[in-house]
Design a protein around this motif. Sequence first.
Motif, PDB file in Angstrom:
ATOM      1  N   ALA A 318       0.691  -1.683  -0.141  1.00  0.00           N
ATOM      2  CA  ALA A 318       0.574  -0.181   0.030  1.00  0.00           C
ATOM      3  C   ALA A 318       0.541   1.009  -0.065  1.00  0.00           C
ATOM      4  O   ALA A 318       0.235   2.379  -0.609  1.00  0.00           O
ATOM      5  CB  ALA A 318      -0.994  -0.317   1.682  1.00  0.00           C
ATOM      6  N   VAL A 319       1.882   1.250   1.070  1.00  0.00           N
ATOM      7  CA  VAL A 319       2.447   2.108   0.722  1.00  0.00           C
ATOM      8  C   VAL A 319       3.740   2.930  -0.524  1.00  0.00           C
ATOM      9  O   VAL A 319       3.815   3.868  -0.685  1.00  0.00           O
ATOM     10  CB  VAL A 319       3.630   1.934   2.059  1.00  0.00           C
ATOM     11  N   GLY A 320       3.502   1.571  -0.515  1.00  0.00           N
ATOM     12  CA  GLY A 320       4.391   1.889  -2.836  1.00  0.00           C
ATOM     13  C   GLY A 320       3.270   1.912  -3.269  1.00  0.00           C
ATOM     14  O   GLY A 320       3.482   3.024  -4.660  1.00  0.00           O
ATOM     15  N   TYR A 321       2.438   1.756  -3.695  1.00  0.00           N
ATOM     16  CA  TYR A 321       1.426   1.883  -4.048  1.00  0.00           C
ATOM     17  C   TYR A 321       0.744   4.052  -3.857  1.00  0.00           C
ATOM     18  O   TYR A 321       1.196   4.453  -5.000  1.00  0.00           O
ATOM     19  CB  TYR A 321      -0.109   1.335  -4.226  1.00  0.00           C
ATOM     20  N   PHE A 322       0.841   4.210  -2.547  1.00  0.00           N
ATOM     21  CA  PHE A 322       0.117   5.532  -2.270  1.00  0.00           C
ATOM     22  C   PHE A 322       1.767   6.417  -3.064  1.00  0.00           C
ATOM     23  O   PHE A 322       1.543   7.455  -3.301  1.00  0.00           O
ATOM     24  CB  PHE A 322       0.020   5.764  -1.018  1.00  0.00           C
ATOM     25  N   ALA A 336       8.573   4.229  -4.072  1.00  0.00           N
ATOM     26  CA  ALA A 336       7.282   3.602  -4.549  1.00  0.00           C
ATOM     27  C   ALA A 336       7.986   2.228  -4.718  1.00  0.00           C
ATOM     28  O   ALA A 336       8.069   0.688  -4.240  1.00  0.00           O
ATOM     29  CB  ALA A 336       6.415   3.282  -5.208  1.00  0.00           C
ATOM     30  N   MET A 337       9.264   1.295  -5.770  1.00  0.00           N
ATOM     31  CA  MET A 337       9.999   0.724  -6.163  1.00  0.00           C
ATOM     32  C   MET A 337      10.313   0.185  -4.870  1.00  0.00           C
ATOM     33  O   MET A 337      10.202  -1.503  -4.870  1.00  0.00           O
ATOM     34  CB  MET A 337      10.665   0.518  -7.470  1.00  0.00           C
ATOM     35  N   VAL A 338      11.080   0.813  -4.243  1.00  0.00           N
ATOM     36  CA  VAL A 338      11.571   0.217  -2.699  1.00  0.00           C
ATOM     37  C   VAL A 338      10.699  -0.616  -2.006  1.00  0.00           C
ATOM     38  O   VAL A 338      11.013  -1.510  -1.747  1.00  0.00           O
ATOM     39  CB  VAL A 338      11.886   1.280  -1.203  1.00  0.00           C
ATOM     40  N   TRP A 339       9.691   0.276  -1.685  1.00  0.00           N
ATOM     41  CA  TRP A 339       8.552  -0.285  -0.730  1.00  0.00           C
ATOM     42  C   TRP A 339       8.000  -1.849  -1.941  1.00  0.00           C
ATOM     43  O   TRP A 339       7.548  -3.136  -0.693  1.00  0.00           O
ATOM     44  CB  TRP A 339       7.196   0.757  -0.834  1.00  0.00           C
ATOM     45  N   TYR A 340       7.932  -1.896  -3.007  1.00  0.00           N
ATOM     46  CA  TYR A 340       7.011  -2.753  -3.549  1.00  0.00           C
ATOM     47  C   TYR A 340       8.311  -4.241  -3.296  1.00  0.00           C
ATOM     48  O   TYR A 340       7.160  -4.670  -3.363  1.00  0.00           O
ATOM     49  CB  TYR A 340       6.737  -3.278  -5.150  1.00  0.00           C
ATOM     50  N   LYS A 341       9.308  -3.617  -3.874  1.00  0.00           N
ATOM     51  CA  LYS A 341      10.647  -4.708  -3.451  1.00  0.00           C
ATOM     52  C   LYS A 341      10.152  -5.667  -2.052  1.00  0.00           C
ATOM     53  O   LYS A 341      10.191  -6.708  -1.410  1.00  0.00           O
ATOM     54  CB  LYS A 341      11.855  -5.104  -3.669  1.00  0.00           C
ATOM     55  N   ALA A 344       7.199  -7.190  -1.855  1.00  0.00           N
ATOM     56  CA  ALA A 344       7.450  -8.986  -2.985  1.00  0.00           C
ATOM     57  C   ALA A 344       8.046  -9.686  -1.806  1.00  0.00           C
ATOM     58  O   ALA A 344       8.766 -11.086  -2.119  1.00  0.00           O
ATOM     59  CB  ALA A 344       8.019  -8.679  -4.050  1.00  0.00           C
ATOM     60  N   GLN A 345       9.265  -8.916  -1.203  1.00  0.00           N
ATOM     61  CA  GLN A 345      10.077 -10.177  -0.706  1.00  0.00           C
ATOM     62  C   GLN A 345       9.573 -11.324   0.540  1.00  0.00           C
ATOM     63  O   GLN A 345       9.725 -11.581   0.941  1.00  0.00           O
ATOM     64  CB  GLN A 345      10.856  -9.124   0.399  1.00  0.00           C
ATOM     65  N   HIS A 346       8.459 -10.314   1.018  1.00  0.00           N
ATOM     66  CA  HIS A 346       7.346 -10.725   1.967  1.00  0.00           C
ATOM     67  C   HIS A 346       5.958 -11.406   1.623  1.00  0.00           C
ATOM     68  O   HIS A 346       5.525 -11.553   2.372  1.00  0.00           O
ATOM     69  CB  HIS A 346       7.146  -9.657   2.848  1.00  0.00           C
ATOM     70  N   GLY A 347       6.349 -11.869  -0.090  1.00  0.00           N
ATOM     71  CA  GLY A 347       5.384 -12.313  -0.332  1.00  0.00           C
ATOM     72  C   GLY A 347       4.592 -12.129  -0.505  1.00  0.00           C
ATOM     73  O   GLY A 347       3.219 -12.453  -1.478  1.00  0.00           O
ATOM     74  N   ASP A 348       4.030 -10.910  -0.550  1.00  0.00           N
ATOM     75  CA  ASP A 348       3.010  -9.660  -1.446  1.00  0.00           C
ATOM     76  C   ASP A 348       3.108  -9.930  -2.899  1.00  0.00           C
ATOM     77  O   ASP A 348       3.229  -9.448  -3.831  1.00  0.00           O
ATOM     78  CB  ASP A 348       2.450  -8.185  -0.817  1.00  0.00           C
ATOM     79  N   LYS A 349       1.580 -11.365  -3.235  1.00  0.00           N
ATOM     80  CA  LYS A 349       1.481 -11.632  -4.980  1.00  0.00           C
ATOM     81  C   LYS A 349       1.358 -10.020  -5.621  1.00  0.00           C
ATOM     82  O   LYS A 349       1.824  -9.771  -7.270  1.00  0.00           O
ATOM     83  CB  LYS A 349       0.265 -12.149  -5.140  1.00  0.00           C
ATOM     84  N   ARG A 350       0.345  -9.321  -5.179  1.00  0.00           N
ATOM     85  CA  ARG A 350       0.891  -7.762  -5.916  1.00  0.00           C
ATOM     86  C   ARG A 350       1.425  -6.881  -6.349  1.00  0.00           C
ATOM     87  O   ARG A 350       2.140  -6.746  -6.970  1.00  0.00           O
ATOM     88  CB  ARG A 350      -0.456  -6.317  -4.968  1.00  0.00           C
ATOM     89  N   ALA A 351       2.167  -6.711  -5.345  1.00  0.00           N
ATOM     90  CA  ALA A 351       3.999  -6.282  -5.650  1.00  0.00           C
ATOM     91  C   ALA A 351       4.643  -7.295  -6.692  1.00  0.00           C
ATOM     92  O   ALA A 351       5.341  -6.621  -7.221  1.00  0.00           O
ATOM     93  CB  ALA A 351       5.093  -6.350  -3.787  1.00  0.00           C
ATOM     94  N   ILE A 352       4.545  -8.580  -6.178  1.00  0.00           N
ATOM     95  CA  ILE A 352       5.749  -9.055  -7.280  1.00  0.00           C
ATOM     96  C   ILE A 352       4.599  -8.459  -8.510  1.00  0.00           C
ATOM     97  O   ILE A 352       5.440  -8.121  -9.881  1.00  0.00           O
ATOM     98  CB  ILE A 352       5.092 -10.600  -7.210  1.00  0.00           C
ATOM     99  N   GLN A 353       3.584  -9.227  -8.375  1.00  0.00           N
ATOM    100  CA  GLN A 353       3.138  -8.465 -10.069  1.00  0.00           C
ATOM    101  C   GLN A 353       3.757  -7.208 -10.795  1.00  0.00           C
ATOM    102  O   GLN A 353       3.885  -7.646 -11.823  1.00  0.00           O
ATOM    103  CB  GLN A 353       1.478  -8.440 -10.055  1.00  0.00           C
ATOM    104  N   ARG A 354       3.551  -6.161  -9.372  1.00  0.00           N
ATOM    105  CA  ARG A 354       3.812  -5.423 -10.289  1.00  0.00           C
ATOM    106  C   ARG A 354       5.226  -4.330 -10.833  1.00  0.00           C
ATOM    107  O   ARG A 354       5.624  -3.663 -11.818  1.00  0.00           O
ATOM    108  CB  ARG A 354       4.229  -3.825  -8.642  1.00  0.00           C
ATOM    109  N   LEU A 355       6.202  -5.496  -9.331  1.00  0.00           N
ATOM    110  CA  LEU A 355       7.598  -5.761 -10.684  1.00  0.00           C
ATOM    111  C   LEU A 355       7.475  -6.195 -11.692  1.00  0.00           C
ATOM    112  O   LEU A 355       8.585  -6.209 -12.066  1.00  0.00           O
ATOM    113  CB  LEU A 355       8.603  -6.869  -9.261  1.00  0.00           C
TER     114      LEU A 355
END
Length: 376
Positions: A318-322, A336-341, A344-355
């Motif tokens: 969410a912080v990445g998206y915001f 944002a990319m830092v937060w997405y990473k 993703a490292q913690h298993g969030d599927k949406r973050a993995i897809q965004r990356l």
Amino acid sequence: MLGNDQLLDHSHLRPGNKAALLSYTQSINMYRENAKKTKNPEIQCDFAIFLVEAAKPVVDDDTTRWEYLAEAEKLLRQLAARGHGESQYYLGNLYASGLLSKKGKNEFDKAFPLFVQAAKHHHADAAFRSAKCYEDGLGTRKDSAKAVNFYRKAATLNHPGSMYRMGVAEVNGELGISKNARDGVKWLKRAAEAATAEYPQAIHELALLHEKGIDNVVFVDHEYAITLYAQAADLGYAPSAFKLGECYEYGKLSCKQDPALSIHYYTIAAQQGHREACFSLTAWYLVGSPNVLPQSDLEAYIWAKRAAEKELPKAEYAVGYFTEVGIGIAKNLDEAMVWYKRAAQHGDKRAIQRLQGKPMDRPGKKKGSQDDCSIM
């Protein structure tokens, strides 16, 4: 550790916040002379504790700070050697907290034997700490049988933390104890009656049991469960407050949906760092609640970041998206990319897809159904 334990209150002896170091020195010299004149271990222990309290606010004079702590340690060791239980326990706490280590190291190897010695003087907190050391292998080898012995000793002295641990162990068959839900519930009820802000867990545990029940032991009673959660929340127990926040948000456990109560309880939990509660406040602030909570993208971002800093994957996303689209904060794709990473490292599927370059799943919240929440 030390800050959470029930120690003597020396606020009446402590100089004011603006007092000069001379005030500390004068107070300590006067107190020291009085302590020397008596052979009363209680007064001498009291003086040692005063030295520790005087040392804590001294941050710009390491020499003085460590002189105070060294003198306190020496006196407490003398009193401990003479068999003074409170001194043994307090010194053990100092070692366990790392306050007497210049590297801030938790010295359980020194603390553990002191807890055991103090427990022999029927010191309930010391018996509880001895049990924890045996259970977790702190300063000694793990030994479930000895842990149970010390938990029982502290429990017979009406220690709420020990009664709670014995209750959970009996209900679940832990620590090598045969499963006995009936006896376990008895311990939990005793612990709940003796609960404090430091040890509120038994109330929460009883509430959980009344949600689902145990055949022939605990009856299902959602209304009583809510009452118990409220009691624990009043003592500041974050898991109970969070549970009530959910109940009043979604109408669980026969609760009527009540935004004000939901936000109230989420806030209690969030203020203590409960990451799920922090994120629940994010969701409330995104949409707001008429006459209860004004909509605020800034507050939504702030609470999401607090949850993200505690490594809650969906909050990191969410912080990445915001941050990418500019909700509550200026747009910054790199950040944002830092937060997405992280997400993703913690298993969030949406973050993995965004990356991977796929379209973003916009965090949002539709109040009234937990299943409809993409942000949650």
